[in-house]
Design an enzyme around this catalytic site. Structure first.
Site, mmCIF file in Angstrom:
data_model
loop_
_atom_site.group_PDB
_atom_site.id
_atom_site.type_symbol
_atom_site.label_atom_id
_atom_site.label_comp_id
_atom_site.label_asym_id
_atom_site.label_seq_id
_atom_site.Cartn_x
_atom_site.Cartn_y
_atom_site.Cartn_z
ATOM 1 C CE1 TYR A 153 -2.334 3.240 2.628
ATOM 2 C CE2 TYR A 153 -3.686 2.551 0.773
ATOM 3 C CZ TYR A 153 -3.415 3.454 1.794
ATOM 4 O OH TYR A 153 -4.224 4.558 1.974
ATOM 5 C CG ASP A 248 5.906 3.829 0.409
ATOM 6 O OD1 ASP A 248 4.713 3.577 0.171
ATOM 7 O OD2 ASP A 248 6.275 4.569 1.338
ATOM 8 C CE LYS A 276 2.699 5.005 7.934
ATOM 9 N NZ LYS A 276 1.301 4.922 8.406
HETATM 10 P P1 KE4 Z 1 -0.635 8.511 4.459
HETATM 11 O O1 KE4 Z 1 -1.189 9.186 3.222
HETATM 12 O O2 KE4 Z 1 -1.696 7.693 5.180
HETATM 13 O O3 KE4 Z 1 0.104 9.482 5.389
HETATM 14 O O4 KE4 Z 1 0.491 7.481 4.000
HETATM 15 C C1 KE4 Z 1 0.167 6.511 3.047
HETATM 16 C C2 KE4 Z 1 1.165 5.361 3.142
HETATM 17 C C3 KE4 Z 1 2.154 5.277 2.189
HETATM 18 N N1 KE4 Z 1 3.068 4.288 2.233
HETATM 19 C C4 KE4 Z 1 3.046 3.359 3.222
HETATM 20 C C5 KE4 Z 1 4.081 2.282 3.238
HETATM 21 C C6 KE4 Z 1 2.063 3.417 4.229
HETATM 22 O O5 KE4 Z 1 2.046 2.480 5.207
HETATM 23 C C7 KE4 Z 1 1.097 4.438 4.188
HETATM 24 C C8 KE4 Z 1 -0.027 4.533 5.213
HETATM 25 N N2 KE4 Z 1 -0.097 3.496 6.164
HETATM 26 C C9 KE4 Z 1 -1.410 3.190 6.691
HETATM 27 C C10 KE4 Z 1 -1.249 2.066 7.712
HETATM 28 N N3 KE4 Z 1 -1.068 0.839 7.132
HETATM 29 C C11 KE4 Z 1 -2.054 4.400 7.303
HETATM 30 C C12 KE4 Z 1 -3.255 4.095 8.161
HETATM 31 C C13 KE4 Z 1 -4.511 4.595 7.520
HETATM 32 O O6 KE4 Z 1 -4.676 4.442 6.283
HETATM 33 O O7 KE4 Z 1 -5.359 5.117 8.282
#
Ligand code: KE4
Length: 435
Positions: A153, A248, A276
């Site tokens: 993801y 990523d 994060k």
């Molecule tokens: P954000 O747009 O949520 O800040 O980041 C997206 C993203 C991009 N790349 C990786 C490897 C990520 O894990 C994420 C977001 N992680 C999820 C948790 N698995 C965020 C939690 C959520 O979607 O509420």
């Protein structure tokens, strides 16, 4: 005596009331799908406050927190130095929409700690970082297609919700409506830990692949480490087919090692995305890499990318303080490894005692207990997990005061605030929940 040792019956009255109200004005009652607890068959708990390794919900239930805001809280909640930094920045204003010295300091520290990043652009989320990184790869190579991995993801950008992991996988919707086929056709998915599938994708789309984007340690199908040689293999394939390698590291950056997964596995990507931890709990993202590539980003170059709150002074103050603490205290990653290994050992001991053959994957302070006896090395093996059993386990842990990510396909996170005693308590709860 009996009364005193009886745990206050777990109740979620206030959270339930809030969720009912929230659903009338917020889609699904939440601002991010996985928070809705759909995968664990109960209404979500509403968090009122957090401190160190703990969160409290609106019904005054206290939990040991293994979500950690999905990764940022590596130093635990309300870290005093980070709180102080935000308070002090606050006095100077919240946002200017103009360059600040703090952004230079942040860029200097990121480029020092992750040498493959020679230049970096701050954005406001991981999604913005990955969206921008693939646009940059397309601009730099003149090619349109990307390869991603099933179960990985990279945020909710159109090009990524193609057999995405995390929320999309959790909600059983591998693709999302609203994505034009003209966009989807430019994303090819390969199998994580399977270099043959990547070579096939490259050969079938010769001279069209701008980049491979990968979570170097997958966290969004649950924690799935790269097999030996997998990341090195991606590096070679990108060199051979003249595509860019994008790591990523939104989740793994400063999580699995101070220099991220690229330091841990010794593979140098062309571009890296971050998020994060670099925000210390405030909204942040970043993309960076080779100077010759980054010089294409506006206003230095023609590839447009922008953001009202990019480099926001509060987020920079929080993130910079967090990175400085991680950089100054070499013992932190040793301590995280010790506590995480203690948790793993305790869970494996419980599984043996109970004769259960669940899989457990861990890299540093991110881990997942899979309810399958198969080794979990990719999307297909992750999907053999018994999500109903996971749901029962999750609810038993919650009612014992352990707050796990509400999905089989997420990683749990340990922070420096998770003491030996807290881990011991978790292991005891794990035994009862598995029994
Ligand atoms: P954000 O747009 O949520 O800040 O980041 C997206 C993203 C991009 N790349 C990786 C490897 C990520 O894990 C994420 C977001 N992680 C999820 C948790 N698995 C965020 C939690 C959520 O979607 O509420």
């Amino acid at each position: 005596m009996q009364q005193r040792i009886l745990r206050r019956r777990f109740k979620s009255t206030k959270s339930n009331k809030l969720f009912t109200k929230a659903q009338t004005i917020i889609p699904g009652g939440v601002n991010s799908p996985v928070r809705a607890f759909k995968a664990v068959g109960r209404t979500p708990i509403f968090i009122k406050r957090a401190s160190a390794a703990y969160v409290w919900d609106e019904d005054r239930n206290k939990y040991i927190d293994y979500v950690g805001s999905w990764g940022p809280m590596i130093l635990g909640h309300t870290n005093p130095a980070i709180t102080k930094a935000i308070r002090s920045a606050l006095k100077r204003g919240t946002s200017f929409g103009a360059p600040t010295g703090l952004e230079i300091k942040m860029a200097e520290l990121i480029t020092k700690l992750i040498p493959s990043i020679e230049m970096v652009r701050m954005v406001n989320s991981g999604t913005e970082a990955t969206m921008s990184a693939i646009r940059l790869a397309r601009a730099y190579t003149g090619k349109d297609m990307i390869i991603k991995f099933e179960g990985c993801y990279h945020g909710h950008g159109d090009s990524f919700l193609i057999k995405a992991g995390s929320g999309a996988m959790t909600l059983g919707v591998p693709d999302s409506p609203g994505i034009p086929s003209t966009i989807a056709m430019n994303t090819v998915t390969a199998r994580f830990n399977d270099l043959t599938s990547v070579r096939t994708a490259m050969e079938r789309n010769k001279n069209q692949i701008a980049a491979i984007i990968v979570e170097p340690v997958a966290g969004n199908m649950g924690c799935v480490p790269p097999m030996d040689g997998f990341l090195q293999g991606l590096r070679s394939l990108c060199n051979e087919f003249k595509a860019l390698l994008i790591f990523d590291e939104v989740m793994t950056g400063f999580r699995v090692a101070l220099g991220g997964a690229q330091a841990l596995y010794g593979v140098r990507p062309d571009l890296t995305t971050l998020g994060k931890i670099i925000g210390g709990g405030l909204p942040v993202g970043a993309f960076g890499g080779k100077k010759e590539i980054m010089q294409m980003v506006a206003p230095a170059g023609p590839m447009y990318q922008a953001g009202t709150l990019s480099g926001n002074p509060l987020a920079m103050a929080a993130g910079l303080t967090m990175l400085r603490i991680l950089h100054a205290n070499k013992m932190i990653y040793k301590q995280l490894e010790q506590r995480s290994a203690q948790l793993e050992e305790g869970i494996r001991c419980n599984l043996n005692k109970l004769g259960l053959e669940h899989s457990f994957n861990r890299v540093g302070s991110m881990c997942t207990l899979f309810f399958t006896s198969k080794p979990v090395t990719d999307y297909d093996s992750a999907k053999t997990s018994d999500t109903a059993k996971f749901s029962t386990y999750f609810n038993s842990m919650l009612e014992q005061g352990i707050y796990l990510p509400p999905s089989q396909f997420e990683a749990a996170f340990i922070s420096t605030a998770h003491s030996e005693k807290i881990i011991e308590k978790t292991i005891k709860a794990n035994y009862k929940a598995l029994r």
